[in-house]
Scaffold this active site. Structure first.
Site, PDB file in Angstrom:
ATOM      1  N   GLU A 208     -33.426 -42.754   0.567  1.00 15.16           N
ATOM      2  CA  GLU A 208     -32.326 -42.713   1.860  1.00 15.16           C
ATOM      3  C   GLU A 208     -30.987 -42.149   1.032  1.00 15.16           C
ATOM      4  OE1 GLU A 208     -34.696 -45.150   5.648  1.00 15.16           O
ATOM      5  OE2 GLU A 208     -33.668 -46.097   4.288  1.00 15.16           O
ATOM      6  N   PRO A 209     -31.137 -41.072   0.373  1.00  7.01           N
ATOM      7  CA  PRO A 209     -29.451 -40.944   0.474  1.00  7.01           C
ATOM      8  C   PRO A 209     -28.088 -40.764   0.951  1.00  7.01           C
ATOM      9  CG  PRO A 209     -30.473 -39.200  -0.476  1.00  7.01           C
ATOM     10  CD  PRO A 209     -31.477 -39.542   0.378  1.00  7.01           C
TER      11      PRO A 209
ATOM     12  N   GLY B 142     -28.540 -46.253  -2.224  1.00  8.22           N
ATOM     13  CA  GLY B 142     -27.820 -46.450  -2.692  1.00  8.22           C
ATOM     14  C   GLY B 142     -27.250 -46.421  -4.189  1.00  8.22           C
TER      15      GLY B 142
ATOM     16  N   ARG C 120     -13.040 -48.794   3.750  1.00 10.50           N
ATOM     17  CA  ARG C 120     -13.845 -49.470   2.743  1.00 10.50           C
ATOM     18  C   ARG C 120     -12.050 -50.362   1.971  1.00 10.50           C
ATOM     19  NH1 ARG C 120     -15.772 -46.178  -0.564  1.00 10.50           N
ATOM     20  NH2 ARG C 120     -17.308 -48.121  -1.275  1.00 10.50           N
TER      21      ARG C 120
ATOM     22  N   TYR D 227     -18.857 -43.355   4.352  1.00 13.39           N
ATOM     23  CA  TYR D 227     -18.277 -44.690   5.028  1.00 13.39           C
ATOM     24  C   TYR D 227     -17.016 -44.728   5.279  1.00 13.39           C
ATOM     25  CZ  TYR D 227     -23.048 -45.459   3.521  1.00 13.39           C
ATOM     26  OH  TYR D 227     -24.670 -45.294   3.621  1.00 13.39           O
TER      27      TYR D 227
ATOM     28  N   CYS E 176      -0.706 -52.512  11.194  1.00 13.35           N
ATOM     29  CA  CYS E 176      -0.071 -53.732  11.013  1.00 13.35           C
ATOM     30  C   CYS E 176      -1.017 -54.614  10.013  1.00 13.35           C
ATOM     31  CB  CYS E 176       0.504 -54.083  12.091  1.00 13.35           C
ATOM     32  SG  CYS E 176       1.573 -52.974  12.950  1.00 13.35           S
TER      33      CYS E 176
ATOM     34  N   TYR F  91     -13.958 -54.297   1.433  1.00 13.39           N
ATOM     35  CA  TYR F  91     -14.543 -54.655   0.566  1.00 13.39           C
ATOM     36  C   TYR F  91     -14.342 -53.498  -1.011  1.00 13.39           C
ATOM     37  CZ  TYR F  91     -17.751 -51.257   1.901  1.00 13.39           C
ATOM     38  OH  TYR F  91     -18.630 -49.947   3.422  1.00 13.39           O
TER      39      TYR F  91
HETATM   40  C1  LIG Z   1     -31.144 -48.600   5.305  1.00  7.07           C
HETATM   41  C2  LIG Z   1     -30.491 -47.753   4.709  1.00  7.07           C
HETATM   42  N1  LIG Z   1     -30.708 -47.736   3.728  1.00  7.07           N
HETATM   43  C3  LIG Z   1     -30.063 -46.060   3.211  1.00  7.07           C
HETATM   44  C4  LIG Z   1     -28.594 -46.472   3.171  1.00  7.07           C
HETATM   45  C5  LIG Z   1     -27.580 -45.898   2.445  1.00  7.07           C
HETATM   46  O1  LIG Z   1     -27.042 -45.913   1.304  1.00  7.07           O
HETATM   47  P1  LIG Z   1     -25.703 -45.332   0.221  1.00  7.07           P
HETATM   48  O2  LIG Z   1     -25.464 -44.266   0.927  1.00  7.07           O
HETATM   49  O3  LIG Z   1     -25.569 -46.388  -0.639  1.00  7.07           O
HETATM   50  O4  LIG Z   1     -26.929 -44.263  -0.094  1.00  7.07           O
HETATM   51  C6  LIG Z   1     -28.193 -47.541   3.876  1.00  7.07           C
HETATM   52  C7  LIG Z   1     -26.642 -47.850   3.431  1.00  7.07           C
HETATM   53  O5  LIG Z   1     -26.738 -49.153   3.661  1.00  7.07           O
HETATM   54  C8  LIG Z   1     -29.347 -48.772   4.388  1.00  7.07           C
HETATM   55  O6  LIG Z   1     -29.358 -49.710   5.046  1.00  7.07           O
END
Ligand SMILES: Cc1ncc(COP(=O)(O)O)c(C=O)c1O
Length: 441
Positions: free
Chosen positions: A289-290, A247, A329, A390, A360, A333
């Site tokens: 988890e980036p 995140g 995207r 994404y 379309c 959103y």
């Molecule tokens: C469980 C989990 N970990 C990691 C991420 C990665 O998030 P970001 O790409 O914003 O770093 C996400 C994104 O949805 C997630 O759902």
């Protein structure tokens, strides 16, 4: 690919030492290009941030949902990172790329039995269990196979963080994870501890995306540790791993002001240490988890501009040869992006145009107010910046548009890592109706 842009003598935007107009000519458009030196720089930033904390065990797992291909996984493997996958398809990609299964952990709120079997066959490093149904299925599958599996439980701490704010929701209305406040998480811990095959290694939480402040992470950790008072006393449970998800925010436009990665990591580590010290609990390994923060800014999409439509006094639309099919995207959103006229990158961006996609759908607008040179028009190459996360991974075949090619660029070299889909690819899974032969006799 944000900040100062490099422009060559021909006025063309350069990325990774390559002329983007040449890339568009060679590989066609729409084209996803990734500046791999920038991805490696981001990886090093995460590693350096953790390395300052000698007392902590840590793991950086790339969230491959952001962009998953064989070459991308290979790059992550070479950098020694771990990998987060959320589906059989992402796991399959990872294994085919040669990623050691022990460095893969498997997420998802509705893993099927066949996906769980794939993970068990591969002996992935850990499965992040999301709900009671999965806990039960995984336990049964492991029992049938007499195979043990390390697990983390995904918990929802009631903290929701987005951009510059976080809110305490108290109770989370989300499809993901075990809620802390209503006893679900405690019940899941009890069940996991009772299992002979599931080895409960720790907890996971993910509080949101595109976060530009650190306090949400700290609050989530504090909330989890409040519950750990009871769980450690009554269940003897203390996590050996605390995974705080991803995140971390990035630059999409000049309005975004991301923090240095070290700010997030320092806060996360300091909060975990303080919470553990207060309770004399052992320090867990800290996992992150980036996704977007590793690949987002490294990605750029090149398009060729086509039709224009000027509505005097209202707006001028410049349509490109891609759109919501290769980057959902903005329509999904309202995500904001910035663009550069890659073929006239030396000219001042003195006109506001709307960059429209070719699908379309009225809503297929990539950028409502793009600042581009007045002369930017049909035939020019446009570069939409920071599309690395994404974008390609969420691409669809809407309007039967073939998926773009993907090219890695570094030091003036460009290598094709995903070839462009052809029309033949688009129909390759279709099964035509059998032609009935009528016998009139
Ligand atoms: C469980 C989990 N970990 C990691 C991420 C990665 O998030 P970001 O790409 O914003 O770093 C996400 C994104 O949805 C997630 O759902």
């Amino acid at each position: 690919m944000f900040g100062t842009q490099i422009v060559n003598n021909e006025g063309h935007l350069m990325i990774g030492g390559c002329d983007t107009v040449d890339l568009a000519n060679e590989f066609g458009t729409p084209l996803y290009i990734y500046d791999t030196a920038l991805i490696k720089e981001k990886i090093e930033e995460f590693k350096a941030a953790f390395s300052r904390h000698k007392e902590i065990d840590w793991q950086i797992a790339y969230a491959s949902k952001a962009f998953s291909t064989l070459a991308m996984v290979q790059l992550i493997d070479e950098a020694g990172l771990a990998l987060d996958v959320v589906s059989g398809g992402e796991l399959y990609t990872a294994l085919h790329a040669g990623m050691p299964a022990s460095r893969i952990h498997f997420h998802g709120n509705n893993k099927s039995d066949s996906e769980l079997r794939l993970a068990l066959d591969a002996a992935v490093g850990a499965i992040v269990v999301d709900n009671f149904y999965e806990l039960d299925r995984l336990n049964q599958l492991c029992a049938e196979r007499r195979q043990s599996m390390d697990i983390l439980l995904r918990v929802t701490p009631g903290v929701e963080a987005h951009t510059h704010e976080f809110i305490m929701t108290g109770h989370d209305d989300t499809k993901f994870g075990f809620n802390l406040d209503n006893g679900m998480a405690e019940q899941a811990i009890r069940l996991a501890l009772e299992s002979s095959y599931l080895i409960l290694k720790g907890l996971h939480c993910h509080i949101g995306s595109q976060i530009f402040e650190t306090e949400g992470f700290a609050e989530a950790i504090r909330t989890i540790y409040k519950y750990l008072d009871r769980w450690s006393a009554q269940l003897g449970f203390s996590p050996r791993i605390l995974n705080v998800g991803g995140g971390f925010g990035i630059h999409y436009t000049e309005l975004d002001h991301p923090l240095p990665i070290a700010d997030y990591i320092d806060t996360i580590v300091a909060t975990v240490r303080e919470e553990c010290d207060n309770r004399a609990l052992p320090l867990p390994a800290i996992w992150v988890e980036p996704g977007r923060s590793l690949v987002g800014e490294a990605g750029t999409t090149l398009y060729t501009a086509g039709a224009t439509k000027e509505i005097p006094g209202t707006r001028t639309y410049l349509s490109v040869d891609g759109g919501m099919a290769d980057n959902i995207r903005p329509s999904l959103y309202q995500a904001d992006y910035q663009a550069i006229c890659a073929s006239r990158a030396n000219l001042p961006a003195d006109k506001i145009l709307a960059i429209a996609g070719k699908c379309c759908e009225t809503g297929d607008i990539l950028i409502k107010q793009a600042h581009l040179p007045a002369g930017c028009t049909s035939g020019d190459i446009l570069a939409v910046l920071s599309t690395g996360a994404y974008g390609y991974s969420m691409a669809s075949h809407y309007n039967r548009l073939p998926a773009p090619a993907v090219v890695f660029v570094e030091d003036g070299d460009a290598s094709l890592v995903v070839r462009r889909e052809t029309y033949a690819d688009i129909i390759r899974l279709d099964v035509p109706l059998q032609v009935k032969t009528h016998n009139d006799n």
